[in-house]
Scaffold this motif. Structure first.
Motif, PDB file in Angstrom:
ATOM      1  N   GLU A  41     -10.659 -16.840   6.095  1.00 47.07           N
ATOM      2  CA  GLU A  41      -9.585 -17.835   6.033  1.00 47.07           C
ATOM      3  C   GLU A  41      -9.008 -17.955   4.622  1.00 47.07           C
ATOM      4  N   LEU A  42      -8.822 -16.809   3.994  1.00 49.99           N
ATOM      5  CA  LEU A  42      -8.186 -16.799   2.681  1.00 49.99           C
ATOM      6  C   LEU A  42      -6.697 -17.098   2.831  1.00 49.99           C
ATOM      7  N   PRO A  43      -6.097 -17.758   1.854  1.00 47.55           N
ATOM      8  CA  PRO A  43      -4.651 -18.002   1.921  1.00 47.55           C
ATOM      9  C   PRO A  43      -3.892 -16.692   1.785  1.00 47.55           C
ATOM     10  N   GLU A  44      -2.940 -16.462   2.691  1.00 47.09           N
ATOM     11  CA  GLU A  44      -2.103 -15.263   2.644  1.00 47.09           C
ATOM     12  C   GLU A  44      -2.930 -13.986   2.418  1.00 47.09           C
ATOM     13  N   PRO A  45      -3.845 -13.657   3.315  1.00 49.76           N
ATOM     14  CA  PRO A  45      -4.673 -12.455   3.111  1.00 49.76           C
ATOM     15  C   PRO A  45      -3.869 -11.160   3.089  1.00 49.76           C
ATOM     16  N   ASN A  46      -2.652 -11.195   3.622  1.00 50.10           N
ATOM     17  CA  ASN A  46      -1.802 -10.006   3.633  1.00 50.10           C
ATOM     18  C   ASN A  46      -0.824  -9.979   2.460  1.00 50.10           C
ATOM     19  N   ALA A  47      -0.982 -10.889   1.496  1.00 48.35           N
ATOM     20  CA  ALA A  47      -0.127 -10.882   0.306  1.00 48.35           C
ATOM     21  C   ALA A  47      -0.546  -9.747  -0.620  1.00 48.35           C
ATOM     22  N   MET A  48       0.433  -9.047  -1.165  1.00 53.47           N
ATOM     23  CA  MET A  48       0.135  -7.909  -2.035  1.00 53.47           C
ATOM     24  C   MET A  48       1.167  -7.832  -3.148  1.00 53.47           C
ATOM     25  N   THR A  49       0.727  -7.369  -4.301  1.00 51.21           N
ATOM     26  CA  THR A  49       1.654  -7.080  -5.390  1.00 51.21           C
ATOM     27  C   THR A  49       2.260  -5.709  -5.150  1.00 51.21           C
ATOM     28  N   LEU A  50       3.580  -5.634  -5.181  1.00 47.73           N
ATOM     29  CA  LEU A  50       4.287  -4.367  -5.056  1.00 47.73           C
ATOM     30  C   LEU A  50       4.911  -4.042  -6.403  1.00 47.73           C
ATOM     31  N   ALA A  51       4.538  -2.904  -6.970  1.00 50.52           N
ATOM     32  CA  ALA A  51       5.100  -2.449  -8.243  1.00 50.52           C
ATOM     33  C   ALA A  51       6.035  -1.275  -7.994  1.00 50.52           C
ATOM     34  N   THR A  52       7.233  -1.359  -8.554  1.00 47.67           N
ATOM     35  CA  THR A  52       8.209  -0.277  -8.485  1.00 47.67           C
ATOM     36  C   THR A  52       8.738  -0.048  -9.901  1.00 47.67           C
ATOM     37  N   SER A  53       9.526   0.999 -10.078  1.00 43.52           N
ATOM     38  CA  SER A  53      10.087   1.240 -11.405  1.00 43.52           C
ATOM     39  C   SER A  53      11.427   1.945 -11.298  1.00 43.52           C
ATOM     40  N   THR A  54      12.165   1.910 -12.395  1.00 42.61           N
ATOM     41  CA  THR A  54      13.450   2.589 -12.464  1.00 42.61           C
ATOM     42  C   THR A  54      13.245   4.080 -12.706  1.00 42.61           C
ATOM     43  N   PHE A  55      14.343   4.806 -12.698  1.00 46.88           N
ATOM     44  CA  PHE A  55      14.287   6.245 -12.990  1.00 46.88           C
ATOM     45  C   PHE A  55      13.694   6.498 -14.373  1.00 46.88           C
ATOM     46  N   GLU A  56      13.953   5.564 -15.314  1.00 46.01           N
ATOM     47  CA  GLU A  56      13.438   5.714 -16.670  1.00 46.01           C
ATOM     48  C   GLU A  56      11.981   5.288 -16.795  1.00 46.01           C
ATOM     49  N   GLY A  57      11.400   4.746 -15.720  1.00 49.37           N
ATOM     50  CA  GLY A  57      10.013   4.323 -15.763  1.00 49.37           C
ATOM     51  C   GLY A  57       9.815   2.870 -16.160  1.00 49.37           C
ATOM     52  N   GLN A  87      15.289   0.021  -7.040  1.00 54.16           N
ATOM     53  CA  GLN A  87      14.353   0.831  -7.812  1.00 54.16           C
ATOM     54  C   GLN A  87      13.713   1.925  -6.961  1.00 54.16           C
ATOM     55  N   ILE A  88      13.443   1.622  -5.707  1.00 53.46           N
ATOM     56  CA  ILE A  88      12.880   2.642  -4.808  1.00 53.46           C
ATOM     57  C   ILE A  88      13.847   3.820  -4.664  1.00 53.46           C
ATOM     58  N   LEU A  89      15.154   3.537  -4.658  1.00 56.85           N
ATOM     59  CA  LEU A  89      16.138   4.617  -4.607  1.00 56.85           C
ATOM     60  C   LEU A  89      16.069   5.475  -5.867  1.00 56.85           C
ATOM     61  N   GLN A  90      15.810   4.832  -7.015  1.00 58.56           N
ATOM     62  CA  GLN A  90      15.755   5.563  -8.280  1.00 58.56           C
ATOM     63  C   GLN A  90      14.444   6.330  -8.435  1.00 58.56           C
ATOM     64  N   ASN A  91      13.350   5.705  -7.990  1.00 60.30           N
ATOM     65  CA  ASN A  91      12.026   6.314  -8.123  1.00 60.30           C
ATOM     66  C   ASN A  91      11.206   5.910  -6.899  1.00 60.30           C
ATOM     67  N   PRO A  92      10.972   6.818  -5.962  1.00 65.87           N
ATOM     68  CA  PRO A  92      10.323   6.442  -4.704  1.00 65.87           C
ATOM     69  C   PRO A  92       8.822   6.215  -4.800  1.00 65.87           C
ATOM     70  N   TYR A  93       8.239   6.357  -5.979  1.00 65.60           N
ATOM     71  CA  TYR A  93       6.797   6.160  -6.111  1.00 65.60           C
ATOM     72  C   TYR A  93       6.494   4.715  -6.512  1.00 65.60           C
ATOM     73  N   GLY A  94       5.499   4.120  -5.847  1.00 64.78           N
ATOM     74  CA  GLY A  94       5.147   2.733  -6.129  1.00 64.78           C
ATOM     75  C   GLY A  94       3.660   2.493  -5.981  1.00 64.78           C
ATOM     76  N   ALA A  95       3.276   1.240  -6.175  1.00 71.92           N
ATOM     77  CA  ALA A  95       1.863   0.866  -6.086  1.00 71.92           C
ATOM     78  C   ALA A  95       1.732  -0.512  -5.469  1.00 71.92           C
ATOM     79  N   LEU A  96       0.599  -0.735  -4.792  1.00 73.29           N
ATOM     80  CA  LEU A  96       0.261  -2.028  -4.189  1.00 73.29           C
ATOM     81  C   LEU A  96      -1.081  -2.487  -4.732  1.00 73.29           C
ATOM     82  N   VAL A  97      -1.250  -3.800  -4.825  1.00 79.40           N
ATOM     83  CA  VAL A  97      -2.547  -4.368  -5.176  1.00 79.40           C
ATOM     84  C   VAL A  97      -2.815  -5.565  -4.277  1.00 79.40           C
ATOM     85  N   PHE A  98      -3.975  -5.568  -3.641  1.00 80.34           N
ATOM     86  CA  PHE A  98      -4.486  -6.732  -2.904  1.00 80.34           C
ATOM     87  C   PHE A  98      -5.628  -7.311  -3.720  1.00 80.34           C
ATOM     88  N   TYR A  99      -5.677  -8.638  -3.854  1.00 83.00           N
ATOM     89  CA  TYR A  99      -6.793  -9.283  -4.554  1.00 83.00           C
ATOM     90  C   TYR A  99      -7.283 -10.446  -3.707  1.00 83.00           C
TER      91      TYR A  99
END
Length: 213
Positions: A41-57, A87-99
């Protein structure tokens, strides 16, 4: 008195994690941990940090909600005109973090982000509450707006427009899926000797490795 944040410490002791007791698929292992977070019963167990970046990083990160997970990856929904979508259009690579602090666990995921099929976006949109559907139409996401009243008036306008017809998905809104190539499971342990088990995709197969904390 001002708290000295450098002195803030916590000992982790709830559980352990070893290569011998994880599943061969990181998706299956993630689903087990997600269900345990839900049962706790954690609050928002499906909440995640989504990191994206520009073409320049140049990176940016924000919290979003996981809406589906399967062997193909991790799905979320947003405006195609939002900052993250641009940003996804500029750089399709990303990262997720669940805590999940209560369980002393973290999951990191890296991979390529692809746009979901229209049918998938349509199906999820129709499952949303009416207010969320109208919000998707009304919000020029990530753009500067003059006031909250401006947004509320836009919502009212769309409520009137759809008063006697179904609210269809806006053409500028839909889903994305991060297809993982690396997934790391972190379990807190005493004295900072944390357990870190990494899945790395190599030639179409998952390689399981232990990382130093």
């Amino acid at each position: 008195m001002k708290t000295n944040i450098a002195s803030l410490r916590k000992e982790y002791s709830l559980s352990t994690l070893d290569q011998s007791n994880v599943l061969p698929s990181p998706i299956q292992q993630f689903e087990i941990w997600l269900q345990e977070a839900i049962k706790a019963e954690l609050p928002e167990p499906n909440a995640m940090t989504l990191a994206t970046s520009t073409f320049e990083g140049k990176p940016s990160a924000r919290m979003v909600l996981l809406k589906a997970v399967g062997e193909q990856g991790f799905s979320f929904f947003t405006s195609y005109e939002s900052r993250k979508a641009r940003q996804i259009l500029q750089n399709p690579y990303g990262a997720l973090v669940f805590y999940w602090a209560k369980l002393e666990r973290q999951v990191r995921i890296e991979g390529r982000i692809v746009r979901a099929a229209d049918a998938e976006s349509d199906a999820y949109f129709q499952s949303r509450p009416v207010g969320s559907k109208l919000g998707a139409w009304a919000s020029p996401q990530s753009q500067v707006v003059p006031s909250r009243k401006y947004l509320e008036e836009l919502v009212a306008d769309f409520r009137e427009e759809f008063a006697e017809k179904a609210i269809v998905r806006p053409p500028n809104w839909g889903g994305y899926r991060l297809e993982p190539v690396l997934v790391e499971f972190w379990q807190g342990r005493r004295s900072r000797l944390h357990d870190r088990i990494q899945y790395r995709l190599e030639n179409g197969a998952w390689v399981i490795e232990r990382l130093a904390p």
